[in-house]
Design a protein around this motif. Sequence first.
Motif, short mmCIF file in Angstrom:
data_model
loop_
_atom_site.label_atom_id
_atom_site.label_comp_id
_atom_site.label_asym_id
_atom_site.label_seq_id
_atom_site.Cartn_x
_atom_site.Cartn_y
_atom_site.Cartn_z
N GLN A 37 0.89 -1.08 0.03
CA GLN A 37 -0.06 -0.07 0.46
C GLN A 37 1.11 1.04 -0.23
O GLN A 37 0.53 2.31 -0.35
CB GLN A 37 -0.82 0.07 0.50
N GLY A 41 0.66 3.64 -3.17
CA GLY A 41 0.68 5.71 -2.51
C GLY A 41 1.94 6.87 -3.34
O GLY A 41 1.69 7.60 -3.59
N THR A 65 1.48 10.23 4.05
CA THR A 65 0.68 10.38 3.31
C THR A 65 0.86 9.44 1.92
O THR A 65 -0.34 9.04 0.96
CB THR A 65 1.30 11.91 2.09
N ALA A 66 1.85 9.14 1.87
CA ALA A 66 1.66 7.31 0.45
C ALA A 66 1.19 6.45 1.36
O ALA A 66 0.50 5.55 0.56
CB ALA A 66 2.99 7.09 0.77
N THR A 69 -2.37 7.56 0.71
CA THR A 69 -2.75 7.67 -0.37
C THR A 69 -3.09 5.81 -1.00
O THR A 69 -3.61 5.67 -1.64
CB THR A 69 -2.10 8.04 -1.51
N GLY A 70 -2.39 5.32 -0.14
CA GLY A 70 -2.27 3.42 -1.01
C GLY A 70 -3.21 3.28 -0.28
O GLY A 70 -4.17 2.38 -0.61
N ARG A 73 -6.62 5.13 -2.12
CA ARG A 73 -6.73 5.09 -3.60
C ARG A 73 -7.04 6.97 -3.46
O ARG A 73 -6.16 8.02 -3.15
CB ARG A 73 -7.05 4.39 -4.28
N LEU A 77 -6.41 10.77 -1.98
CA LEU A 77 -5.22 11.69 -2.85
C LEU A 77 -6.26 12.90 -2.74
O LEU A 77 -5.80 13.88 -2.76
CB LEU A 77 -5.68 10.94 -3.87
#
Length: 88
Positions: A37, A41, A65-66, A69-70, A73, A77
Amino acid sequence: MTSGWLIALLVAGMLLLIAASKSVWGPIRWLGFGVMQLVIGAVLLFFANLVGELADFHIPINPVTALLTGLLRLPGLAALIVIKMWMI
């Protein structure tokens, strides 16, 4: 120096979790899922920053943040973009 201690504590905690679990593959599977994940991300954030370069817009790629976002999704974002625009 404190980041070194934090990383050592996290690694020791993961090793303790693996050692204390009945199944060795359970925590390793969760760790692999988290890493996957994180990579997804980071890729999404990279492409968002690539497109955002046209409008002078940048979201930093870091583990928080990654991972957000992961896991979430495109809604994650979009949430980061809205938060960044609101903060500016």
